[in-house]
Design a protein around this motif. Sequence first.
Motif, mmCIF file in Angstrom:
data_model
loop_
_atom_site.group_PDB
_atom_site.id
_atom_site.type_symbol
_atom_site.label_atom_id
_atom_site.label_comp_id
_atom_site.label_asym_id
_atom_site.label_seq_id
_atom_site.Cartn_x
_atom_site.Cartn_y
_atom_site.Cartn_z
ATOM 1 N N LYS A 296 23.714 4.110 -10.625
ATOM 2 C CA LYS A 296 23.474 5.541 -10.457
ATOM 3 C C LYS A 296 21.997 5.906 -10.542
ATOM 4 O O LYS A 296 21.519 6.797 -9.834
ATOM 5 C CB LYS A 296 24.261 6.292 -11.551
ATOM 6 N N ASP A 297 21.225 5.256 -11.400
ATOM 7 C CA ASP A 297 19.842 5.651 -11.651
ATOM 8 C C ASP A 297 18.869 4.506 -11.378
ATOM 9 O O ASP A 297 18.019 4.175 -12.187
ATOM 10 C CB ASP A 297 19.691 6.108 -13.107
ATOM 11 N N TYR A 298 19.011 3.892 -10.195
ATOM 12 C CA TYR A 298 18.216 2.711 -9.881
ATOM 13 C C TYR A 298 16.718 3.007 -9.908
ATOM 14 O O TYR A 298 15.932 2.229 -10.454
ATOM 15 C CB TYR A 298 18.614 2.165 -8.513
ATOM 16 N N LYS A 299 16.316 4.148 -9.352
ATOM 17 C CA LYS A 299 14.882 4.465 -9.291
ATOM 18 C C LYS A 299 14.304 4.679 -10.687
ATOM 19 O O LYS A 299 13.210 4.203 -10.995
ATOM 20 C CB LYS A 299 14.652 5.704 -8.420
ATOM 21 N N ALA A 300 15.046 5.409 -11.526
ATOM 22 C CA ALA A 300 14.579 5.631 -12.901
ATOM 23 C C ALA A 300 14.516 4.307 -13.659
ATOM 24 O O ALA A 300 13.602 4.072 -14.456
ATOM 25 C CB ALA A 300 15.510 6.616 -13.610
ATOM 26 N N GLN A 301 15.490 3.434 -13.399
ATOM 27 C CA GLN A 301 15.505 2.118 -14.025
ATOM 28 C C GLN A 301 14.263 1.324 -13.631
ATOM 29 O O GLN A 301 13.628 0.675 -14.464
ATOM 30 C CB GLN A 301 16.769 1.373 -13.575
ATOM 31 N N ALA A 302 13.905 1.388 -12.334
ATOM 32 C CA ALA A 302 12.742 0.649 -11.844
ATOM 33 C C ALA A 302 11.458 1.140 -12.499
ATOM 34 O O ALA A 302 10.567 0.345 -12.833
ATOM 35 C CB ALA A 302 12.647 0.782 -10.326
ATOM 36 N N GLU A 303 11.350 2.443 -12.720
ATOM 37 C CA GLU A 303 10.156 2.989 -13.373
ATOM 38 C C GLU A 303 10.074 2.537 -14.824
ATOM 39 O O GLU A 303 8.984 2.243 -15.332
ATOM 40 C CB GLU A 303 10.166 4.524 -13.294
ATOM 41 N N CYS A 304 11.216 2.472 -15.496
ATOM 42 C CA CYS A 304 11.216 2.000 -16.884
ATOM 43 C C CYS A 304 10.842 0.525 -16.962
ATOM 44 O O CYS A 304 10.104 0.112 -17.864
ATOM 45 C CB CYS A 304 12.586 2.239 -17.518
ATOM 46 N N VAL A 305 11.342 -0.270 -16.021
ATOM 47 C CA VAL A 305 10.985 -1.694 -15.998
ATOM 48 C C VAL A 305 9.489 -1.847 -15.809
ATOM 49 O O VAL A 305 8.844 -2.654 -16.489
ATOM 50 C CB VAL A 305 11.760 -2.428 -14.881
ATOM 51 N N LYS A 306 8.915 -1.065 -14.915
ATOM 52 C CA LYS A 306 7.466 -1.114 -14.677
ATOM 53 C C LYS A 306 6.700 -0.784 -15.953
ATOM 54 O O LYS A 306 5.716 -1.455 -16.298
ATOM 55 C CB LYS A 306 7.090 -0.131 -13.567
ATOM 56 N N TYR A 307 7.172 0.214 -16.678
ATOM 57 C CA TYR A 307 6.530 0.599 -17.940
ATOM 58 C C TYR A 307 6.633 -0.514 -18.974
ATOM 59 O O TYR A 307 5.672 -0.806 -19.700
ATOM 60 C CB TYR A 307 7.175 1.884 -18.470
ATOM 61 N N ILE A 308 7.800 -1.163 -19.049
ATOM 62 C CA ILE A 308 8.003 -2.231 -20.031
ATOM 63 C C ILE A 308 7.118 -3.430 -19.715
ATOM 64 O O ILE A 308 6.534 -4.044 -20.621
ATOM 65 C CB ILE A 308 9.491 -2.643 -20.079
ATOM 66 N N VAL A 309 6.990 -3.775 -18.434
ATOM 67 C CA VAL A 309 6.114 -4.881 -18.039
ATOM 68 C C VAL A 309 4.686 -4.589 -18.486
ATOM 69 O O VAL A 309 4.014 -5.453 -19.074
ATOM 70 C CB VAL A 309 6.167 -5.098 -16.511
ATOM 71 N N ARG A 310 4.234 -3.380 -18.228
ATOM 72 C CA ARG A 310 2.879 -2.990 -18.647
ATOM 73 C C ARG A 310 2.732 -3.089 -20.172
ATOM 74 O O ARG A 310 1.743 -3.618 -20.690
ATOM 75 C CB ARG A 310 2.593 -1.564 -18.186
ATOM 76 N N ARG A 311 3.728 -2.593 -20.878
ATOM 77 C CA ARG A 311 3.709 -2.625 -22.336
ATOM 78 C C ARG A 311 3.656 -4.054 -22.868
ATOM 79 O O ARG A 311 2.902 -4.371 -23.791
ATOM 80 C CB ARG A 311 4.964 -1.912 -22.863
ATOM 81 N N ASN A 312 4.450 -4.945 -22.253
ATOM 82 C CA ASN A 312 4.466 -6.344 -22.674
ATOM 83 C C ASN A 312 3.103 -7.002 -22.488
ATOM 84 O O ASN A 312 2.618 -7.728 -23.367
ATOM 85 C CB ASN A 312 5.522 -7.123 -21.876
ATOM 86 N N LEU A 313 2.497 -6.774 -21.336
ATOM 87 C CA LEU A 313 1.204 -7.391 -21.043
ATOM 88 C C LEU A 313 0.119 -6.864 -21.981
ATOM 89 O O LEU A 313 -0.737 -7.624 -22.454
ATOM 90 C CB LEU A 313 0.819 -7.135 -19.584
ATOM 91 N N LYS A 314 0.169 -5.575 -22.275
ATOM 92 C CA LYS A 314 -0.828 -4.997 -23.189
ATOM 93 C C LYS A 314 -0.679 -5.558 -24.597
ATOM 94 O O LYS A 314 -1.671 -5.803 -25.293
ATOM 95 C CB LYS A 314 -0.711 -3.463 -23.202
ATOM 96 N N LYS A 315 0.567 -5.772 -25.025
ATOM 97 C CA LYS A 315 0.790 -6.342 -26.354
ATOM 98 C C LYS A 315 0.250 -7.764 -26.459
ATOM 99 O O LYS A 315 -0.119 -8.219 -27.545
ATOM 100 C CB LYS A 315 2.284 -6.316 -26.699
ATOM 101 N N LEU A 316 0.204 -8.462 -25.326
ATOM 102 C CA LEU A 316 -0.360 -9.810 -25.301
ATOM 103 C C LEU A 316 -1.877 -9.806 -25.190
ATOM 104 O O LEU A 316 -2.512 -10.860 -25.262
ATOM 105 C CB LEU A 316 0.232 -10.599 -24.127
ATOM 106 N N GLY A 317 -2.446 -8.612 -24.991
ATOM 107 C CA GLY A 317 -3.893 -8.504 -24.835
ATOM 108 C C GLY A 317 -4.362 -8.680 -23.409
ATOM 109 O O GLY A 317 -5.564 -8.849 -23.161
ATOM 110 N N PHE A 318 -3.432 -8.635 -22.435
ATOM 111 C CA PHE A 318 -3.794 -8.765 -21.023
ATOM 112 C C PHE A 318 -4.152 -7.378 -20.484
ATOM 113 O O PHE A 318 -3.311 -6.640 -19.993
ATOM 114 C CB PHE A 318 -2.635 -9.352 -20.217
ATOM 115 N N GLU A 319 -5.429 -7.021 -20.585
ATOM 116 C CA GLU A 319 -5.893 -5.705 -20.155
ATOM 117 C C GLU A 319 -6.195 -5.705 -18.658
ATOM 118 O O GLU A 319 -6.989 -6.509 -18.171
ATOM 119 C CB GLU A 319 -7.137 -5.292 -20.944
ATOM 120 N N MET A 320 -5.550 -4.776 -17.949
ATOM 121 C CA MET A 320 -5.721 -4.663 -16.505
ATOM 122 C C MET A 320 -5.891 -3.203 -16.138
ATOM 123 O O MET A 320 -5.697 -2.305 -16.979
ATOM 124 C CB MET A 320 -4.505 -5.263 -15.780
ATOM 125 N N SER A 321 -6.239 -2.940 -14.887
ATOM 126 C CA SER A 321 -6.357 -1.556 -14.416
ATOM 127 C C SER A 321 -4.956 -1.005 -14.162
ATOM 128 O O SER A 321 -3.976 -1.749 -14.060
ATOM 129 C CB SER A 321 -7.167 -1.506 -13.126
#
Length: 350
Positions: free
Chosen positions: A221-246
């Motif tokens: 039902k909410d595929y687009k919202a799910q995709a945005e949350c996944v994108k946010y989680i990926v960013r969050r994971n990388l930042k927690k590892l210290g992988f700073e990107m634009s």
Amino acid sequence: MNMEISVIMSVYNTRPDYLSEAIESILHQTYENFEFLIIDDGTTDKGTLAVLERYRKRDQRIRMLVNQGNAGLTKSLNKGLREAGGKYIARMDSDDIAHCRRLEKQYMYMEQNQDVDIAGCLIRKIGKVQAVMPSYYIDHTQKDYENFRIKMLFYNVGPIHPTVMIRSSFLKGNTIEYDETIKKAQDYALWSDCILAGGKIRNVPEVLLEYRLHDEQITVKDYKAQAECVKYIVRRNLKKLGFEMSDREYEMVGTLYLPEYRADPQCYIEALNKLSLLNRQARKFTIKKFENEIKIRWIHKVVKCIVKNRDFSGMFYCYTYRCFFSEAGILWLKEYALRAACMKYRLQSL
């Protein structure tokens, strides 16, 4: 007697027949030392409320927690976690069916494997839409565990949410609960937090849950919202590892699994090269494994874009050809062959 297991299930206007089957499947478990926390997340459907009331009166192991209004799944699950008194937390969805020995087998697995913090299980998909939805599941947790951790940076290959049993002491000891800023893909965020805290995730290699697919499901039902949350989680994971990107680079990496390009494919190549460089500098993962997985993800995206949208633009970059004719290309072919084998087995079993 102390309860060894707390089963947590959130309910919001679930079809009464689905809900009855789900509750019955828990009440008829061979392992009986559990409490059943059912969170009524502001249900308004009279049929659903009638089912909840009937079962509340029927079995003393059921404890009802009622939200004032619809708080959402994330907050409801946290409410259940905070109220749970069991040594283990078992998740259950209100439209699935647990096999009668699910709790028994997962409990024994956790008792025998004290290094495991989260244990899922395999599933069989049921429901009217199963014929048009993918029905394979590759258990990456049983393979090279570092590769599993790397894959989890890009998308969710962890256990299926309603199948898990979690060690309560691990969550409490690391102050981990569901991130309430994330409305979809809550499980992906939780698995990621557990992995970053040093947790170990496995699956009991046996089908112990019937996983229902239907049109009202979040992932449908909410595929687009799910995709945005996944994108946010990926960013969050990388930042927690210290992988700073634009921001743009995070966007590229966070949408790597989608069958579409949200920018020129060259932007993806630049972001992936940047990520590879950051890992070389920080040494968070074995360099060869990390870079092979990056290439595998890129190959997979290119192929998905071709198959889904007839978009061949990703093929015109030499990075892609270096990927295809490399060790990563061979690894991708093995993964693809495994997916195809799983799909063939599933079609034969219908």
